[in-house]
Design a protein around this motif. Sequence first.
Motif, PDB file in Angstrom:
ATOM      1  N   GLY A  58       0.817  -1.214   0.000  1.00  0.00           N
ATOM      2  CA  GLY A  58       0.000   0.000   0.000  1.00  0.00           C
ATOM      3  C   GLY A  58       0.848   1.260   0.000  1.00  0.00           C
ATOM      4  N   GLY A  59       1.975   1.201   0.711  1.00  0.00           N
ATOM      5  CA  GLY A  59       2.878   2.352   0.740  1.00  0.00           C
ATOM      6  C   GLY A  59       3.433   2.672  -0.633  1.00  0.00           C
ATOM      7  N   PHE A  60       3.884   1.647  -1.355  1.00  0.00           N
ATOM      8  CA  PHE A  60       4.395   1.888  -2.701  1.00  0.00           C
ATOM      9  C   PHE A  60       3.288   2.355  -3.641  1.00  0.00           C
ATOM     10  N   LEU A  61       2.063   1.902  -3.416  1.00  0.00           N
ATOM     11  CA  LEU A  61       0.944   2.316  -4.258  1.00  0.00           C
ATOM     12  C   LEU A  61       0.673   3.813  -4.100  1.00  0.00           C
ATOM     13  N   VAL A  62       0.553   4.296  -2.853  1.00  0.00           N
ATOM     14  CA  VAL A  62       0.274   5.722  -2.642  1.00  0.00           C
ATOM     15  C   VAL A  62       1.497   6.569  -2.970  1.00  0.00           C
ATOM     16  N   PHE A  63       2.695   6.000  -2.826  1.00  0.00           N
ATOM     17  CA  PHE A  63       3.920   6.703  -3.187  1.00  0.00           C
ATOM     18  C   PHE A  63       3.911   7.034  -4.678  1.00  0.00           C
ATOM     19  N   GLY A  64       3.518   6.055  -5.502  1.00  0.00           N
ATOM     20  CA  GLY A  64       3.443   6.289  -6.936  1.00  0.00           C
ATOM     21  C   GLY A  64       2.423   7.350  -7.290  1.00  0.00           C
ATOM     22  N   PHE A  65       1.290   7.344  -6.606  1.00  0.00           N
ATOM     23  CA  PHE A  65       0.278   8.373  -6.851  1.00  0.00           C
ATOM     24  C   PHE A  65       0.809   9.767  -6.506  1.00  0.00           C
ATOM     25  N   GLY A 173      14.195 -11.296  -4.129  1.00  0.00           N
ATOM     26  CA  GLY A 173      14.122 -10.634  -5.426  1.00  0.00           C
ATOM     27  C   GLY A 173      12.706 -10.568  -5.943  1.00  0.00           C
ATOM     28  N   THR A 174      11.965 -11.656  -5.801  1.00  0.00           N
ATOM     29  CA  THR A 174      10.575 -11.698  -6.249  1.00  0.00           C
ATOM     30  C   THR A 174       9.736 -10.664  -5.515  1.00  0.00           C
ATOM     31  N   MET A 175       9.868 -10.621  -4.202  1.00  0.00           N
ATOM     32  CA  MET A 175       9.029  -9.733  -3.410  1.00  0.00           C
ATOM     33  C   MET A 175       9.418  -8.265  -3.563  1.00  0.00           C
ATOM     34  N   MET A 176      10.699  -7.986  -3.733  1.00  0.00           N
ATOM     35  CA  MET A 176      11.116  -6.610  -3.980  1.00  0.00           C
ATOM     36  C   MET A 176      10.546  -6.112  -5.315  1.00  0.00           C
ATOM     37  N   ASN A 177      10.612  -6.947  -6.333  1.00  0.00           N
ATOM     38  CA  ASN A 177      10.053  -6.569  -7.631  1.00  0.00           C
ATOM     39  C   ASN A 177       8.539  -6.412  -7.555  1.00  0.00           C
ATOM     40  N   LEU A 178       7.882  -7.300  -6.809  1.00  0.00           N
ATOM     41  CA  LEU A 178       6.436  -7.202  -6.656  1.00  0.00           C
ATOM     42  C   LEU A 178       6.052  -5.916  -5.928  1.00  0.00           C
ATOM     43  N   SER A 179       6.807  -5.552  -4.907  1.00  0.00           N
ATOM     44  CA  SER A 179       6.539  -4.306  -4.179  1.00  0.00           C
ATOM     45  C   SER A 179       6.617  -3.101  -5.114  1.00  0.00           C
ATOM     46  N   HIS A 180       7.670  -3.060  -5.916  1.00  0.00           N
ATOM     47  CA  HIS A 180       7.840  -1.929  -6.829  1.00  0.00           C
ATOM     48  C   HIS A 180       6.896  -2.003  -8.020  1.00  0.00           C
ATOM     49  N   PHE A 181       6.303  -3.167  -8.260  1.00  0.00           N
ATOM     50  CA  PHE A 181       5.245  -3.252  -9.261  1.00  0.00           C
ATOM     51  C   PHE A 181       4.075  -2.354  -8.865  1.00  0.00           C
ATOM     52  N   PHE A 182       3.747  -2.319  -7.570  1.00  0.00           N
ATOM     53  CA  PHE A 182       2.647  -1.471  -7.117  1.00  0.00           C
ATOM     54  C   PHE A 182       2.965   0.007  -7.340  1.00  0.00           C
ATOM     55  N   TYR A 183       4.224   0.375  -7.185  1.00  0.00           N
ATOM     56  CA  TYR A 183       4.633   1.750  -7.498  1.00  0.00           C
ATOM     57  C   TYR A 183       4.441   2.026  -8.988  1.00  0.00           C
ATOM     58  N   GLY A 184       4.871   1.087  -9.833  1.00  0.00           N
ATOM     59  CA  GLY A 184       4.706   1.265 -11.272  1.00  0.00           C
ATOM     60  C   GLY A 184       3.248   1.302 -11.687  1.00  0.00           C
TER      61      GLY A 184
END
Length: 451
Positions: A58-65, A173-184
């Motif tokens: 959720g943090g990466f999601l609102v960060f991207g917004f 690696g999988t989870m870090m990429n998934l986290s930043h997917f929400f930012y993207g």
Amino acid sequence: MPNALLNLTIRDKVKGGSMLPLSLFSLYHFTHGGQQILSSQSITINKNYILLLIVVFGGFLVFGFSENIKGPALPRMQADLSLDEMQIGLLLAFNSLGYLLACSFTGWLVRRAGMKFTTSLAFGSMALSGMFIYYAANYAALSTAYFLMYVGNGILEIALAILAARIFTKNTGTMMNLSHFFYGLSSTFAPIIAAALMGVNVFGPALGWRGMYMLMLTLTILPMLPGLFARYSGDEMKQEERISLKDYARDPVAWLIVAVLSFGVISELAVGGWLVNFLEKAYGWSSDASAGMLSAFFFCFMLARLLLGPVTDKIGYTMSLIILSACSGLCSIAAIIVGEPGAFLFALAGVGIAPIYPTVMALLAKRYRSAADTAITFTVTLMGIASVIGNFLIGAITEWTKHLFAYGELEEAGLIKGLQAGYLFIGICALLCSITSLLLYRMLRKRNEVL
């Protein structure tokens, strides 16, 4: 695990039978290794881990917004407050300074006040800045509110990276990429949502840029709430158990990682600022067609972060950095050499460059498990400075090459040459990311520390 167990009810041992969705168990078991099955009637799951996942995703999601809603809003801000181009430029530059300032002290704040306070401060300051933006009556007030928002962004980026490093102990690696997917994901749709919200009528007048900012930044409260009820491991580590910034900076591996991330991020961020401009002026594309190619880049970018994480875990982080950044650089350079028929390669370059940032974060999390806060703060702060320099160099190379070839009736040809040179530099940065990753691989192999 026997197939029959997949149909069992998931119950939380501590709460005495509270129901949890099976999908959450599957995610937990994949990302955290799961827990022992105590009996044939129950499967235990760590609710605290689920709360922390919500905070990170959720943090990466609102960060991207928060970072990407400014595109549609800036022209309206400029018109309402009668701002010139210089004032807009100073506004964005001043905010970048606030972001870098926050990155520099967040690691210290985490050590002193704890992760719960730090994440709450980040989310809270971003929500508060939305209120300040809504009531900003002049340029000074708007600059102050924007500065607060970017300080919150900086704190949030470092805090989320440190938190992710602490909780993603398996399949990192999988989870870090998934986290930043929400930012993207949020970054891709933020401009569209922002433009739509500014035209929404609420009790009469439209929300406008003020109401849109207040509404979007208020969303930061959502991931903040589960964080208030979560327990954060790692805060109890004693100061003497942590590595100091001075000792960390003595490690040549640390500086190579900074170089890898800096070249990768320069190449990544530059596409958003230069691709549309290049396609419109070099190839004469319409604004819609150019924006469509940029959207294709971000689509490839998002897809790569969603799907390539397991690949980085499988073949190793440093090897992934070497291969993926090289592919991105070659695609960008080939797109320039081939010309307009190879424009699709601009979008394809997003596949290679997307995993660079989260994979470096995974590398830091694995290599510096007990000093993740120091390592991430050091790396991201220097990367931020390097990215500012890199974007300046792209503009300078473009302008210098344009003047070199623009004379007489060849002024337009000079502009095209300049744009090509600038974009070639973007591709070269991706190749330099690959080269420095190779140097990093060789150094780690000599130490028998390859990840």
